[in-house]
Design an enzyme around this catalytic site. Structure first.
Site, PDB file in Angstrom:
ATOM      1  N   ASP A   1      75.398  57.103 -34.160  1.00 33.44           N
ATOM      2  CA  ASP A   1      74.239  56.296 -34.559  1.00 33.44           C
ATOM      3  C   ASP A   1      73.064  56.473 -33.596  1.00 33.44           C
ATOM      4  OD1 ASP A   1      72.788  54.588 -36.129  1.00 33.44           O
ATOM      5  OD2 ASP A   1      73.774  52.749 -35.443  1.00 33.44           O
TER       6      ASP A   1
ATOM      7  N   ASP B   1      69.417  56.461 -42.202  1.00 35.43           N
ATOM      8  CA  ASP B   1      70.318  56.366 -41.058  1.00 35.43           C
ATOM      9  C   ASP B   1      71.471  55.427 -41.385  1.00 35.43           C
ATOM     10  OD1 ASP B   1      71.564  56.327 -38.631  1.00 35.43           O
ATOM     11  OD2 ASP B   1      69.971  55.222 -37.572  1.00 35.43           O
TER      12      ASP B   1
ATOM     13  N   GLU C   1      71.294  59.032 -33.255  1.00 40.41           N
ATOM     14  CA  GLU C   1      70.993  60.343 -33.830  1.00 40.41           C
ATOM     15  C   GLU C   1      69.535  60.742 -33.652  1.00 40.41           C
ATOM     16  OE1 GLU C   1      70.767  57.597 -35.438  1.00 40.41           O
ATOM     17  OE2 GLU C   1      68.829  57.872 -36.427  1.00 40.41           O
TER      18      GLU C   1
ATOM     19  N   ARG D   1      67.486  60.551 -31.148  1.00 43.77           N
ATOM     20  CA  ARG D   1      67.199  61.290 -29.917  1.00 43.77           C
ATOM     21  C   ARG D   1      67.700  62.730 -30.014  1.00 43.77           C
ATOM     22  NH1 ARG D   1      70.418  56.949 -26.432  1.00 43.77           N
ATOM     23  NH2 ARG D   1      69.669  55.715 -28.189  1.00 43.77           N
TER      24      ARG D   1
ATOM     25  N   ASP E   1      63.685  54.854 -41.294  1.00 44.59           N
ATOM     26  CA  ASP E   1      63.940  55.561 -40.036  1.00 44.59           C
ATOM     27  C   ASP E   1      63.157  56.872 -39.917  1.00 44.59           C
ATOM     28  OD1 ASP E   1      65.151  55.215 -37.593  1.00 44.59           O
ATOM     29  OD2 ASP E   1      67.028  56.196 -38.149  1.00 44.59           O
TER      30      ASP E   1
ATOM     31  N   LYS F   1      76.927  51.945 -39.473  1.00 41.21           N
ATOM     32  CA  LYS F   1      76.258  50.655 -39.306  1.00 41.21           C
ATOM     33  C   LYS F   1      76.878  49.631 -40.247  1.00 41.21           C
ATOM     34  CE  LYS F   1      71.567  52.337 -38.200  1.00 41.21           C
ATOM     35  NZ  LYS F   1      71.425  51.789 -36.842  1.00 41.21           N
TER      36      LYS F   1
ATOM     37  N   LYS G   1      60.023  61.253 -35.395  1.00 39.21           N
ATOM     38  CA  LYS G   1      61.416  61.148 -35.846  1.00 39.21           C
ATOM     39  C   LYS G   1      61.418  60.944 -37.355  1.00 39.21           C
ATOM     40  CE  LYS G   1      65.484  58.046 -35.807  1.00 39.21           C
ATOM     41  NZ  LYS G   1      66.178  56.899 -35.165  1.00 39.21           N
TER      42      LYS G   1
HETATM   43  N1  BES Z   1      67.308  53.926 -36.269  1.00 38.67           N
HETATM   44  C1  BES Z   1      68.027  53.205 -35.292  1.00 38.67           C
HETATM   45  C2  BES Z   1      67.162  52.223 -34.513  1.00 38.67           C
HETATM   46  C3  BES Z   1      66.555  51.094 -35.310  1.00 38.67           C
HETATM   47  C4  BES Z   1      67.172  49.863 -35.366  1.00 38.67           C
HETATM   48  C5  BES Z   1      65.340  51.256 -35.953  1.00 38.67           C
HETATM   49  C6  BES Z   1      66.604  48.835 -36.083  1.00 38.67           C
HETATM   50  C7  BES Z   1      64.755  50.228 -36.677  1.00 38.67           C
HETATM   51  C8  BES Z   1      65.391  49.008 -36.746  1.00 38.67           C
HETATM   52  C9  BES Z   1      68.656  54.174 -34.300  1.00 38.67           C
HETATM   53  O1  BES Z   1      69.018  55.403 -34.806  1.00 38.67           O
HETATM   54  C10 BES Z   1      69.901  53.536 -33.801  1.00 38.67           C
HETATM   55  O2  BES Z   1      70.794  53.353 -34.566  1.00 38.67           O
HETATM   56  N2  BES Z   1      69.937  53.214 -32.505  1.00 38.67           N
HETATM   57  C11 BES Z   1      71.086  52.605 -31.910  1.00 38.67           C
HETATM   58  C12 BES Z   1      71.348  53.306 -30.601  1.00 38.67           C
HETATM   59  C13 BES Z   1      72.676  52.959 -29.990  1.00 38.67           C
HETATM   60  C14 BES Z   1      73.820  53.494 -30.837  1.00 38.67           C
HETATM   61  C15 BES Z   1      72.730  53.528 -28.605  1.00 38.67           C
HETATM   62  C16 BES Z   1      70.755  51.135 -31.705  1.00 38.67           C
HETATM   63  O3  BES Z   1      69.603  50.813 -31.391  1.00 38.67           O
HETATM   64  O4  BES Z   1      71.650  50.316 -31.876  1.00 38.67           O
HETATM   65 ZN    ZN Z   2      68.004  56.073 -36.418  1.00 40.05          ZN
HETATM   66 MN    MN Z   3      70.958  55.404 -35.663  1.00 43.48          MN
END
Ligand code: BES
Ligand code: ZN
Ligand code: MN
Length: 480
Positions: free
Chosen positions: A331, A254, A333, A335, A272, A261, A249
């Site tokens: 968010d 992000d 994204e 996946r 990210d 966020k 990824k």
């Molecule tokens: N890049 C984030 C996940 C992340 C969070 C990585 C903290 C490193 C530290 C990912 O893209 C994300 O935002 N995931 C969301 C998914 C949710 C919207 C279903 C999350 O984990 O809140």
């Molecule tokens: Zn992300």
């Molecule tokens: Mn995200």
């Protein structure tokens, strides 16, 4: 940094400092005993008095011990010799190096007498390089030269290759998103491929459109920096045998997109692309080590931003494999980028896939910040990855992939949606989403959201990008 071997006795080493180790049980190692003898027993006496700590990775400096040419001897604790825990070499050498790198030093000698030199050499290289790329007042100064006693030249080569590769991954993560965006990340891949001998193919946004990468393109469309996919081929294994695919990824920033966020959660989101950085680091290490294997790396690069062109909630995307995806949260994204990148890997003819991604905060809720989540459709491949991670001391733990989680990503309007119902089991519902794009190919997903970016320094590594799982991937490919 020059890395070399030395046959000079520890008490004769003509540099600014030497490093020796001290076990918490058993006898002094050869070099430590030599220093002890030269200095009239000062080391054993100080260990007895607990002035020198033998706790793993503790560092005790001794100034100007008599009978020793170097003005500084650093004793690093090695913990129990009878019960050695994985990662010891890398962390102990890293802790000593990080201590010594606190000011500029020209020449340092390592006299650790450990069983495997390669991870120790890599660990020292990681320990003395920090994240203060932009500070006038540096915190860490890599040595001009580092000499290893009782180590063969091949191990020096290998340890240097591994250490450089981990540091390359860390640098890519630590550079801000203003410098590392899809195009510039792809340029770095091209440069590294030319330097170290793997072939690099870059798909720009037009090629991605031709390839029908509708999910990947949607994530990138809100940014003025267009998305990229990079394919890196290293085929020095048996001719005609299907390669292993490594997929990363590479979200270079992000923001969350329209599902924006909050500021605190966005602060570190230059990290990210750590999965992509791990894949690049592994490709670099594998080619420098000239391993006799077929490996292809695929990184999906995009910047998740807010603009009038951003993809929106409720949008329905068509992924490269034809499945339709309803967007419930912009968010989620990573996946979407991986959906298409995994399909590129599957259709390229790899016979196994390992993907790495900073995919979910939920994985950190489940396992903590130090541990990566493993999720898989193939237990034997998952066991291989787990064993490789265990051997090199990178904590990883498997999470289940029961069929019932599949229910949580069903959509009313499309084949699937990009988040689960509610937030429970979020690391697993994300993996279940990815599973839709790997077909029958044996696949392991490594969620590195926790270990990829350190909020605080550890004794053996600065805070920031950790370069995690480069070592595990190399170990996996070596298949020892
Ligand atoms: N890049 C984030 C996940 C992340 C969070 C990585 C903290 C490193 C530290 C990912 O893209 C994300 O935002 N995931 C969301 C998914 C949710 C919207 C279903 C999350 O984990 O809140
Ligand atoms: Zn992300
Ligand atoms: Mn995200």
């Amino acid at each position: 940094m020059k890395v070399e071997t030395t046959a000079v006795a520890p008490q004769e080493f003509d540099g600014e400092a030497i490093v020796v180790g001290a076990w918490s049980d058993g006898a002094l190692s050869r070099s430590t005993a030599a220093i002890d003898q030269a200095s009239g027993g000062v080391i054993s006496r100080l260990i007895e008095l607990k002035e020198i700590s033998t706790t793993r990775c503790d560092v005790t400096p001794l100034l100007a011990p008599v009978g020793v040419r170097a003005p500084l001897v650093v004793v690093v604790g090695l913990g129990s010799q009878d019960d050695q825990q994985p990662g010891l070499e890398q962390q102990a050498a890293g802790a000593a190096a990080k201590y010594l790198a606190s000011r500029a030093r020209k020449s340092v000698g390592f006299y650790l007498d450990l069983e495997s030199a390669e991870p120790a050499i890599a660990g020292a290289m990681v320990g003395c390089v920090g994240q203060d790329l932009f500070r006038a007042e540096r915190k860490l100064f890599p040595f001009d030269s580092i000499s290893w006693n009782n180590v063969d030249p091949a191990s020096v080569q290998q340890g240097t290759a591994l250490g450089d590769s981990i540091n390359t991954a860390r640098r890519l993560v630590n550079l801000p998103a203003s410098e590392i965006y899809p195009e510039s990340f792809a340029d770095e891949c091209v440069r590294l491929g030319n330097e170290f001998g793997f072939e690099v193919e870059v798909w720009d946004e037009f090629r991605l459109a031709e390839e029908k990468c509708g999910a990947h393109l949607a994530v990138g469309q809100g940014s003025s920096r267009p998305p990229r996919t990079v394919i890196m081929r290293y085929l020095k294994g048996e001719a005609g045998s299907a390669p292993l695919g490594l997929v990363g990824k590479g979200v270079t920033f992000d923001s969350g997109g329209l599902s924006l966020k909050p500021s605190e959660s966005m602060l570190d989101m230059k990290c990210d692309m750590s999965g992509a950085a791990a894949v690049v680091g592994a490709m670099m290490a594998i080619s420098r080590l000239e391993l006799p294997v077929n490996v292809v790396g695929f990184v999906g690069l995009a910047e998740n931003m807010v603009s009038g062109d951003s993809y929106k909630l409720g949008d329905v995307l068509t992924a490269r494999n034809g499945k339709t995806i309803e967007v419930h949260n912009t968010d989620a994204e990573g996946r979407l980028v991986l959906a298409d990148t995994l399909d590129v890997a599957v259709t390229s003819g790899v016979d196994r896939i390992v993907d790495l991604a900073t995919l979910t905060g939920a994985c950190m809720i489940a396992l903590g910040q130090g541990v990566a989540g493993l999720m898989s459709n193939d237990q034997s491949l998952c066991d291989q990855v787990k064993r490789a991670a265990d051997r090199v001391g990178e904590p990883a733990w498997q999470l289940p992939m029961f069929a019932e989680y599949q229910e949580h990503i069903k959509s009313q309007v499309a084949d699937i949606k990009n988040v689960g119902d509610g937030r429970w089991g979020g690391a697993i519902t994300a993996a279940k989403f990815l599973e839709e794009f790997v077909g029958d190919t044996p696949w392991v997903h490594i969620d590195i959201a926790g270990p990829s970016f350190l909020a605080k320094p550890k004794p053996w590594i600065d805070a920031g990008g950790s370069g995690c799982f480069v070592h595990t991937l190399v170990e996996l490919v070596r298949n020892r």
